[in-house]
Enzyme design. Sequence first.
Site, mmCIF file in Angstrom:
data_model
loop_
_atom_site.group_PDB
_atom_site.id
_atom_site.type_symbol
_atom_site.label_atom_id
_atom_site.label_comp_id
_atom_site.label_asym_id
_atom_site.label_seq_id
_atom_site.Cartn_x
_atom_site.Cartn_y
_atom_site.Cartn_z
ATOM 1 N N GLU A 38 0.840 -1.214 0.000
ATOM 2 C CA GLU A 38 0.000 0.000 0.000
ATOM 3 C C GLU A 38 0.866 1.252 0.000
ATOM 4 O O GLU A 38 1.840 1.351 0.757
ATOM 5 C CB GLU A 38 -0.901 -0.038 1.240
ATOM 6 C CG GLU A 38 -2.326 0.360 0.978
ATOM 7 C CD GLU A 38 -3.049 -0.588 0.027
ATOM 8 O OE1 GLU A 38 -3.151 -0.265 -1.169
ATOM 9 O OE2 GLU A 38 -3.529 -1.638 0.493
ATOM 10 N N HIS A 39 0.503 2.188 -0.864
ATOM 11 C CA HIS A 39 1.257 3.442 -1.050
ATOM 12 C C HIS A 39 2.693 3.157 -1.479
ATOM 13 O O HIS A 39 3.615 3.917 -1.167
ATOM 14 C CB HIS A 39 1.208 4.321 0.196
ATOM 15 C CG HIS A 39 -0.146 4.953 0.400
ATOM 16 N ND1 HIS A 39 -0.432 6.260 0.066
ATOM 17 C CD2 HIS A 39 -1.318 4.423 0.847
ATOM 18 C CE1 HIS A 39 -1.708 6.514 0.335
ATOM 19 N NE2 HIS A 39 -2.281 5.413 0.800
ATOM 20 N N GLY A 127 -16.362 4.924 -3.186
ATOM 21 C CA GLY A 127 -15.615 5.474 -2.051
ATOM 22 C C GLY A 127 -15.242 4.424 -1.016
ATOM 23 O O GLY A 127 -14.971 4.753 0.130
ATOM 24 N N GLY A 129 -12.678 2.309 -1.369
ATOM 25 C CA GLY A 129 -11.276 1.893 -1.535
ATOM 26 C C GLY A 129 -11.142 0.667 -2.416
ATOM 27 O O GLY A 129 -10.151 -0.064 -2.336
ATOM 28 N N SER A 131 -11.513 0.897 -5.811
ATOM 29 C CA SER A 131 -11.203 1.406 -7.154
ATOM 30 C C SER A 131 -12.404 1.509 -8.072
ATOM 31 O O SER A 131 -12.335 1.125 -9.251
ATOM 32 C CB SER A 131 -10.115 0.563 -7.829
ATOM 33 O OG SER A 131 -8.937 0.702 -7.137
ATOM 34 N N ASP A 177 -4.291 0.751 -9.535
ATOM 35 C CA ASP A 177 -5.719 0.486 -9.711
ATOM 36 C C ASP A 177 -6.087 0.297 -11.185
ATOM 37 O O ASP A 177 -6.806 -0.632 -11.558
ATOM 38 C CB ASP A 177 -6.549 1.625 -9.110
ATOM 39 C CG ASP A 177 -6.191 1.890 -7.661
ATOM 40 O OD1 ASP A 177 -5.501 1.047 -7.061
ATOM 41 O OD2 ASP A 177 -6.600 2.937 -7.133
HETATM 42 C C1 GLA Z 1 -5.150 4.566 -4.227
HETATM 43 C C2 GLA Z 1 -4.351 4.936 -5.480
HETATM 44 C C3 GLA Z 1 -3.330 3.839 -5.810
HETATM 45 C C4 GLA Z 1 -2.484 3.474 -4.598
HETATM 46 C C5 GLA Z 1 -3.371 3.208 -3.388
HETATM 47 C C6 GLA Z 1 -2.574 2.990 -2.128
HETATM 48 O O1 GLA Z 1 -5.962 3.457 -4.486
HETATM 49 O O2 GLA Z 1 -5.191 5.128 -6.576
HETATM 50 O O3 GLA Z 1 -2.514 4.266 -6.882
HETATM 51 O O4 GLA Z 1 -1.523 4.455 -4.333
HETATM 52 O O5 GLA Z 1 -4.285 4.271 -3.149
HETATM 53 O O6 GLA Z 1 -1.834 1.829 -2.219
#
Ligand code: GLA
Length: 395
Positions: A38-39, A127, A129, A131, A177
């Site tokens: 993540e991130h 919303g 998370g 995508s 995503d």
């Molecule tokens: C969002 C962003 C992704 C990624 C995640 C965290 O979904 O769109 O590109 O950075 O957060 O992992």
Amino acid sequence: MGLYDSLQDETISEYKQIYGREPEFLIQAPGRVNLIGEHTDYNDGFVFPLAIERCTMIAASRRSGKTGQVWASLFGESAELAVSGPIDPKDSHGWSAYVQGAIACMLEEGVEAPGFDAVIRANVPLGGGLSSSASLEVATATLMEAMSGTTIDPVKKALACQKAEHVFVGMPCGIMDQFISALGRRDHALFLDCRDYSTRHVPLADPNIVVLITNSNVKHELTGSEYPERRASCEKAAALLGVAKLRDVSSDMLQASRDVLLAGGSDLLYRRARHVVEEDTRTQRTADALVNSDWTTAGQLMYASHESMKNDFEISCPEIDALVDIAQSIGLDGGVLGSRMTGGGFGGCTVSLVRLEALDDVISKMTRDYKERTGIEATAFATRAADGAGVLRLP
Ligand code: GLA
């Protein structure tokens, strides 16, 4: 019954109701859940998502004229969109910016669309998370390909959709995503190196293990500034360490250069960097663990990832922590192998690996205990890894 039958029926029947004929095209693009990593994507690191059995669907037909007429049932709104340039990002807002952006960025890739009319429906929670945005962009881009009869390299398609989100929506997202929505494969998770886009499709088809998604039904991203702030902190840390991206930093190097990141008595940049550096290692180890069906190790890495998101990267929230805590307290004996928050953060969903035979009990306990602790109803569903975007109907 096919995977998308009911959404497909609803989308086609709504299209017929609005436009009075059968749609020529039917497109789907899935949402995603990230197992770990993540991130890390915008740090040129590693991610390990899978496409889920929830998607955005578009029914459409070509028509004369130089615009796209789009009805988005989720928002109860329609928009008229440009299909030829120049297209000014400032002219579209809200949900239609994702669609207009994908059209504009695919045009730049040489994929031209005729005038068209369309209906968009989705069963990816908004919303949450998972995508929903990327699935809308990738569905639009795939419609453009289908209508023009020109397909482009799916990596280029994902990059065009990411650009749409940067330029038309103003969200500086990474590539994960859009990439998984375009390139997901049924019964596989996708290990992606976000520096060179090399991939490994890792089988995720053990009939005894399911991926459980639990939606906290909270979203704390009040200002929307947290994501860009995290990204900026990572860039600052990389610059201070003298590397292009945090991907280039090893754990040893981070320890050795710790002082460089301790500015004005704060260890914030150090903790942000530590999350990314260690998450990259955890992500690689999780992919290896799954190759070896070592679910216990994968589960432990997921919990460690959650701790790091909570304490070092500070993107979790009390409700999500409660869900992970409940999952962990059910534990291996109760059929939960691992659990963590998934996605950008500040709410949304957790992802857990659960033994199939325990699934119903796990869902009941998680939703009941969550309600007790927070007063909020969680929603949970299990998913298999699904295919990436595809064309379900052509003229
Ligand atoms: C969002 C962003 C992704 C990624 C995640 C965290 O979904 O769109 O590109 O950075 O957060 O992992």
